[in-house]
Design a protein around this motif. Structure first.
Motif, short mmCIF file in Angstrom:
data_model
loop_
_atom_site.label_atom_id
_atom_site.label_comp_id
_atom_site.label_asym_id
_atom_site.label_seq_id
_atom_site.Cartn_x
_atom_site.Cartn_y
_atom_site.Cartn_z
N CYS A 193 3.49 -9.04 -4.64
CA CYS A 193 3.55 -7.60 -4.80
C CYS A 193 2.25 -6.95 -4.33
CB CYS A 193 3.81 -7.27 -6.27
SG CYS A 193 3.91 -5.51 -6.59
N VAL A 194 2.32 -6.25 -3.21
CA VAL A 194 1.14 -5.54 -2.70
C VAL A 194 1.17 -4.13 -3.26
CG1 VAL A 194 -0.08 -4.75 -0.66
CG2 VAL A 194 1.13 -6.95 -0.62
N ALA A 195 0.43 -3.92 -4.31
CA ALA A 195 0.45 -2.64 -5.01
C ALA A 195 -0.69 -1.74 -4.56
CB ALA A 195 0.37 -2.88 -6.51
N ILE A 254 6.66 -7.62 -1.34
CA ILE A 254 7.09 -6.24 -1.50
C ILE A 254 5.83 -5.39 -1.53
CG2 ILE A 254 7.20 -6.39 -4.03
CD1 ILE A 254 9.55 -4.39 -3.80
N ALA A 255 5.76 -4.48 -0.59
CA ALA A 255 4.59 -3.60 -0.51
C ALA A 255 4.99 -2.21 -0.97
CB ALA A 255 4.05 -3.56 0.91
N PHE A 256 4.09 -1.55 -1.67
CA PHE A 256 4.41 -0.22 -2.20
C PHE A 256 4.22 0.87 -1.17
CE2 PHE A 256 3.68 -1.32 -6.97
CZ PHE A 256 4.78 -2.18 -6.90
N ASP A 257 4.03 0.47 0.07
CA ASP A 257 3.85 1.45 1.15
C ASP A 257 4.17 0.75 2.47
OD1 ASP A 257 2.11 4.19 1.81
OD2 ASP A 257 2.03 2.67 3.38
N ASP A 258 4.79 1.49 3.38
CA ASP A 258 5.18 0.87 4.65
C ASP A 258 4.00 0.47 5.51
OD1 ASP A 258 7.86 0.68 4.33
OD2 ASP A 258 8.36 2.49 5.45
N TYR A 259 2.96 1.28 5.49
CA TYR A 259 1.77 0.91 6.26
C TYR A 259 1.26 -0.44 5.77
CZ TYR A 259 1.38 5.63 8.21
OH TYR A 259 1.60 6.81 8.87
N ALA A 260 1.17 -0.55 4.45
CA ALA A 260 0.72 -1.81 3.87
C ALA A 260 1.67 -2.94 4.25
CB ALA A 260 0.62 -1.68 2.35
N ALA A 261 2.96 -2.65 4.27
CA ALA A 261 3.95 -3.67 4.64
C ALA A 261 3.74 -4.12 6.08
CB ALA A 261 5.36 -3.11 4.45
#
Lengths: 354, 354
Positions: A193-195, A254-261
DNA sequence: TTGTATGCGTTATCAT
DNA sequence: ATGATAACGCATACAA
């Protein structure tokens, strides 16, 4: 003239007084004619005033008008960073609705810093904006807001916020929950989980959804799977790189932001891992690029433009004393794409890796 | 209370008068102390005023101040669409500089429509903004601007503009020229040009660069290779689709915008063509996602954030009567990536095509 | 039907 | 060292 004495004097625009003199009437009449309170004024006089105003290119000074009427026809928009896809879509929604209603919008970037937020709010209130829209600025600790004086502005929030004000939102926890369910349904059990940062409200909401779903579905609950990062591409990249280095086992992100994803995707590639063959990825916000990524990114779509448009309409309704729904909850939508495909993805040699 | 009578009366914030009474001085003294003109005022009096102001949470009404001083500490930013990557990077640059100087920025979306631009300008001038920054709004025909009254605002342009005002820009023609040269150097001779609308100044500039380079290098000069489209992904997609349908021969695409380039990429994929094997692609602006596309997109990078920051600084300098460079030309940079690779790209089965 | 006078909250000029 | 007072440009209550 010293360097500090603001250069040439500002040319003074024509005033109601000038129009009045030219039309041979009083300023009162000018004001009446030009503000629509001309019921009792004969057409002939009106024409004279209108003509004089046109010749002088007269336009009412909105500062003077605002000072007098107590309304500036202006809305303040507080965002962490206007140059983030999520927020500028919101901003566009706000401005469209505002512009259609004759309002203008002032925006401020806070970088999620309480100090910046505070000073922007001060300035906004000094300017007597009629409304303030908070977007994504929610910090955990906001005592600087709770006891604030809003100078009479109509305040609205987009997304989670400590303030108890009218708001538009989505069920963030449920959104993340549905993504976790999707990953579980496609056979993943160890979800990294990339929060965001732990003191962001949005992080807390989404994390709650993640945790609840993981527990409910009996997935790997290793706390090492949760990485507090941020919403930029580099944050996702670094979070994944560090996770890999730490040796924690994961089969999906699962990233809480598309950029991060997208950053996560890049890091996985660099590590020689295949998406979705080795690791599946889900992002958040479904920015336009998500569908164009390689592989196309599964992402949770929120109607960001509508967030902004709706929030602006709320402000307008409050200002006009109209009834309106104080909490509008929008639906989310999980757009499933190749980054979470079940079958092993027969990927080419990755051009990024040369 | 009728629905139209703007609801509850706006709570009146505390005024200088209130502070004066509380501190037992006159408003003049209050103003002096709080505006820094307190040289001749004893510390004891100053303290009393400061304390009273703090207790009352007094902040000067900036409308009244602006009306009196003739300066609003506000800058207007005119963009075609804030939700376009290019512009919101500019917007961020503008706001950062403005915020640091205590200015706020009002933004307006014009969608490149003269009518919208006009009404926004009217409103901005009514509000007596101190400066106006035009960004990318340049239409070919702008008689609505040439004879305008700016209400004394400092006007600055980013990019080509009909107005003869201080400006920040790049050599658009040279930028496109370098891209054409790159394509030629990698063996391409038939370059499809996905341009913007013909009446956009940016289109004219870039097209001139394209035409000059094509002529200079002896490439295919077929006018059918030029497609007037737009800067959205769909525009690029449709332009390429139509070009393919028309039967015109091309081995590469240069799009005047990265979104359009990405749309072109998608259209080529859908047509079963390989990038860069069959067709090479170059985009413009080098948005963050260009490097993450598949294949990574060759694109011309402009320092958009700096455009905004510099334009804002120009406005500030004009306002302060400082000397400054009236035309700042920034460099561009062609970032060569896989979309224009020479060697046939050994691409996987494309996930988009399933 | 129209005008005069007042106030919105500041800052600046001129006195004292 | 401090205070009246006059703008800034408009809108409105009150008169006429």
């Amino acid at each position: 003239m010293t360097a500090n004495s603001s250069g040439a004097r500002r040319p003074r625009a024509s005033t109601a007084k000038a129009v009045a003199e030219r039309a041979g009437v009083s300023v009162t009449t000018v004001s009446r004619v030009l503000s629509g309170h001309a019921d009792a004024i004969p057409q002939e006089t009106q024409d004279r005033v209108t003509a004089a105003a046109a010749e002088l290119r007269y336009r009412p000074n909105s500062l003077a008008r605002a000072l007098r009427k107590g309304s500036t026809q202006t809305i303040g928009l507080i965002v962490p960073d206007i140059s983030d896809t999520y927020f500028h879509q919101v901003a566009r929604g706000v401005e469209d609705v505002a512009q259609a209603a004759g309002y203008m919008v002032i925006f401020c970037n806070t970088d999620r810093l309480a100090a910046k937020e505070q000073s922007c709010l001060d300035l906004l209130c000094d300017k007597r904006v009629d409304g303030i829209i908070f977007c994504g600025g929610g910090l955990d600790e906001e005592k600087h807001l709770s006891s604030r004086d809003w100078a009479g502005a109509a305040v609205v929030a987009i997304g989670p916020h400590v303030l108890d004000v009218p708001a538009v939102r989505v069920d963030d926890a449920a959104a993340i929950g549905s993504a976790v369910e999707h990953l579980a349904a496609t056979g993943r059990r160890h979800i990294l989980c990339v929060a965001g940062q732990p003191d962001w409200l949005i992080t807390r909401q989404r994390l709650a959804g993640y945790r609840a779903a993981v527990r409910r579905l009996g997935l790997d609950g290793n706390p090492q799977l949760i990485r507090y990062a941020g919403f930029a591409s580099t944050h996702g990249h670094d979070a994944v790189t560090q996770a890999l280095a730490s040796g924690v086992v994961f089969d999906s992100v699962i990233a809480f932001d598309d950029y991060a994803a997208l950053g996560a995707l890049q890091a996985l590639r660099e590590a020689g891992l295949h998406v979705p063959g080795d690791v599946a990825i889900v992002g958040c916000d479904d920015i336009p690029f998500a569908a164009l990524a390689c592989p196309p990114l599964t992402s949770i779509r929120f109607p960001t433009y509508d967030f902004g448009a709706t929030a602006a309409r709320m402000v307008l309704d409050m200002l006009n004393g109209k009834e309106f729904q104080h909490v509008v909850e929008f639906p989310f939508e999980l757009n499933v794409r190749a980054s979470t495909a079940v079958t092993a993805h027969t990927c080419e040699r990755d051009p990024l890796r040369r």
